[in-house]
Design a protein around this motif. Sequence first.
Motif, PDB file in Angstrom:
ATOM      1  N   LYS A   1       0.860  -1.178   0.000  1.00  0.00           N
ATOM      2  CA  LYS A   1       0.000   0.000   0.000  1.00  0.00           C
ATOM      3  C   LYS A   1       0.898   1.230   0.000  1.00  0.00           C
ATOM      4  N   THR A   2       0.905   1.978  -1.106  1.00  0.00           N
ATOM      5  CA  THR A   2       1.810   3.117  -1.223  1.00  0.00           C
ATOM      6  C   THR A   2       1.272   4.320  -0.477  1.00  0.00           C
ATOM      7  N   MET A   3       2.158   5.293  -0.244  1.00  0.00           N
ATOM      8  CA  MET A   3       1.751   6.492   0.498  1.00  0.00           C
ATOM      9  C   MET A   3       0.831   7.373  -0.339  1.00  0.00           C
ATOM     10  N   TRP A   4       0.782   7.136  -1.658  1.00  0.00           N
ATOM     11  CA  TRP A   4      -0.085   7.942  -2.511  1.00  0.00           C
ATOM     12  C   TRP A   4      -1.340   7.203  -2.937  1.00  0.00           C
ATOM     13  N   ASP A   5      -1.450   5.939  -2.595  1.00  0.00           N
ATOM     14  CA  ASP A   5      -2.546   5.111  -3.092  1.00  0.00           C
ATOM     15  C   ASP A   5      -3.282   4.478  -1.919  1.00  0.00           C
ATOM     16  N   VAL A   6      -4.581   4.767  -1.816  1.00  0.00           N
ATOM     17  CA  VAL A   6      -5.357   4.202  -0.707  1.00  0.00           C
ATOM     18  C   VAL A   6      -5.692   2.738  -0.962  1.00  0.00           C
ATOM     19  N   HIS A   7      -5.544   2.283  -2.207  1.00  0.00           N
ATOM     20  CA  HIS A   7      -5.824   0.895  -2.534  1.00  0.00           C
ATOM     21  C   HIS A   7      -4.593   0.030  -2.267  1.00  0.00           C
ATOM     22  N   THR A   8      -4.792  -1.254  -2.271  1.00  0.00           N
ATOM     23  CA  THR A   8      -3.720  -2.193  -1.961  1.00  0.00           C
ATOM     24  C   THR A   8      -3.463  -3.127  -3.137  1.00  0.00           C
ATOM     25  N   ASN A   9      -2.184  -3.263  -3.500  1.00  0.00           N
ATOM     26  CA  ASN A   9      -1.788  -4.250  -4.496  1.00  0.00           C
ATOM     27  C   ASN A   9      -1.520  -5.567  -3.782  1.00  0.00           C
TER      28      ASN A   9
ATOM     29  N   ILE B   1      -2.804  -8.689  -8.192  1.00  0.00           N
ATOM     30  CA  ILE B   1      -3.963  -7.851  -8.513  1.00  0.00           C
ATOM     31  C   ILE B   1      -3.605  -6.429  -8.095  1.00  0.00           C
ATOM     32  N   HIS B   2      -3.514  -5.544  -9.086  1.00  0.00           N
ATOM     33  CA  HIS B   2      -3.054  -4.186  -8.831  1.00  0.00           C
ATOM     34  C   HIS B   2      -4.214  -3.275  -8.444  1.00  0.00           C
ATOM     35  N   ALA B   3      -3.850  -2.098  -7.939  1.00  0.00           N
ATOM     36  CA  ALA B   3      -4.855  -1.156  -7.455  1.00  0.00           C
ATOM     37  C   ALA B   3      -5.834  -0.741  -8.554  1.00  0.00           C
ATOM     38  N   ASP B   4      -5.362  -0.714  -9.817  1.00  0.00           N
ATOM     39  CA  ASP B   4      -6.233  -0.317 -10.926  1.00  0.00           C
ATOM     40  C   ASP B   4      -7.049  -1.487 -11.479  1.00  0.00           C
ATOM     41  N   GLY B   5      -6.946  -2.649 -10.834  1.00  0.00           N
ATOM     42  CA  GLY B   5      -7.699  -3.823 -11.260  1.00  0.00           C
ATOM     43  C   GLY B   5      -6.957  -4.710 -12.240  1.00  0.00           C
ATOM     44  N   LYS B   6      -5.796  -4.268 -12.715  1.00  0.00           N
ATOM     45  CA  LYS B   6      -5.012  -5.064 -13.657  1.00  0.00           C
ATOM     46  C   LYS B   6      -4.436  -6.293 -12.955  1.00  0.00           C
ATOM     47  N   VAL B   7      -4.432  -7.405 -13.661  1.00  0.00           N
ATOM     48  CA  VAL B   7      -3.907  -8.654 -13.111  1.00  0.00           C
ATOM     49  C   VAL B   7      -2.677  -9.075 -13.916  1.00  0.00           C
ATOM     50  N   THR B   8      -1.592  -9.353 -13.227  1.00  0.00           N
ATOM     51  CA  THR B   8      -0.395  -9.894 -13.877  1.00  0.00           C
ATOM     52  C   THR B   8      -0.044 -11.207 -13.180  1.00  0.00           C
ATOM     53  N   GLU B   9       0.388 -12.174 -13.968  1.00  0.00           N
ATOM     54  CA  GLU B   9       0.731 -13.468 -13.395  1.00  0.00           C
ATOM     55  C   GLU B   9       1.797 -14.168 -14.226  1.00  0.00           C
ATOM     56  N   PHE B  10       2.476 -15.103 -13.607  1.00  0.00           N
ATOM     57  CA  PHE B  10       3.419 -15.929 -14.353  1.00  0.00           C
ATOM     58  C   PHE B  10       3.482 -17.309 -13.740  1.00  0.00           C
ATOM     59  N   LEU B  11       3.943 -18.247 -14.552  1.00  0.00           N
ATOM     60  CA  LEU B  11       4.071 -19.647 -14.153  1.00  0.00           C
ATOM     61  C   LEU B  11       5.351 -20.187 -14.767  1.00  0.00           C
ATOM     62  N   VAL B  12       6.240 -20.727 -13.936  1.00  0.00           N
ATOM     63  CA  VAL B  12       7.484 -21.324 -14.434  1.00  0.00           C
ATOM     64  C   VAL B  12       7.176 -22.692 -15.036  1.00  0.00           C
ATOM     65  N   LYS B  13       7.542 -22.871 -16.308  1.00  0.00           N
ATOM     66  CA  LYS B  13       7.263 -24.120 -17.018  1.00  0.00           C
ATOM     67  C   LYS B  13       8.489 -25.020 -17.140  1.00  0.00           C
TER      68      LYS B  13
END
Length: 209
Positions: free
Chosen positions: A161-169, A188-200
């Motif tokens: 939770k950054t000092m400028w962002d009330v939302h939580t990543n 899951i980022h504060a703007d709703g964007k989802v990033t993920e990875f999987l080691v294959k």
Amino acid sequence: MCEMEGTRPKWVIATPILAIAFFLIALSCEKLAAAPCIAGPRPGTTLRLDLAGGRYQAATYNADGTVHLISYDASGNVTGDVVYADNGLRIQEAQSGLKVFNYTYEPGNHVGLSSGQFEVSILSDGALVNSFTFIQEIMERSSTQVDGCTYPTVQIRRANKTMWDVHTNVTTMIFSPDLKLPLMSKSIHADGKVTEFLVKHIQVNDDTK
């Protein structure tokens, strides 16, 4: 057909020999194709980790115990350059272009495999760039398979939770203490964007480009 009394036909002798030979060749090829399991890479070792979607990472294990992780997209462009300390659990330094960012954690500049909360400051050239609250929660301990190798893993949930962002990543990862790296991660980022990875796939490889 051979009809000589007391003499075994040559094809009768050759058949089991050929069968054994083909079996040994197949077994040898199988061993060559299978990637060796990796546990506790030694200092100086570089691993290549292939991710889903054609992306990959190069993890170099340094003599001081840190892990230098460079991430690439499917075209080979660098997308991340981070040095991790505390067995891969704490970001020590990150680089973007020519800019180097240093991370400090309070209280105590150490993150272990336990739940906790830290106030983190990011500095560049001695100036404060950002700060955030870092919360770590240890979930369950289990194991994960990659390339047929089983690695003990820990499920970790983290929130920044950054000092400028009330939302939580929020990030949930499956972390390997042996490799000092996550094998799976979903953020899951504060703007709703989802990033993920999987080691294959994992292999020892000093030439990752």
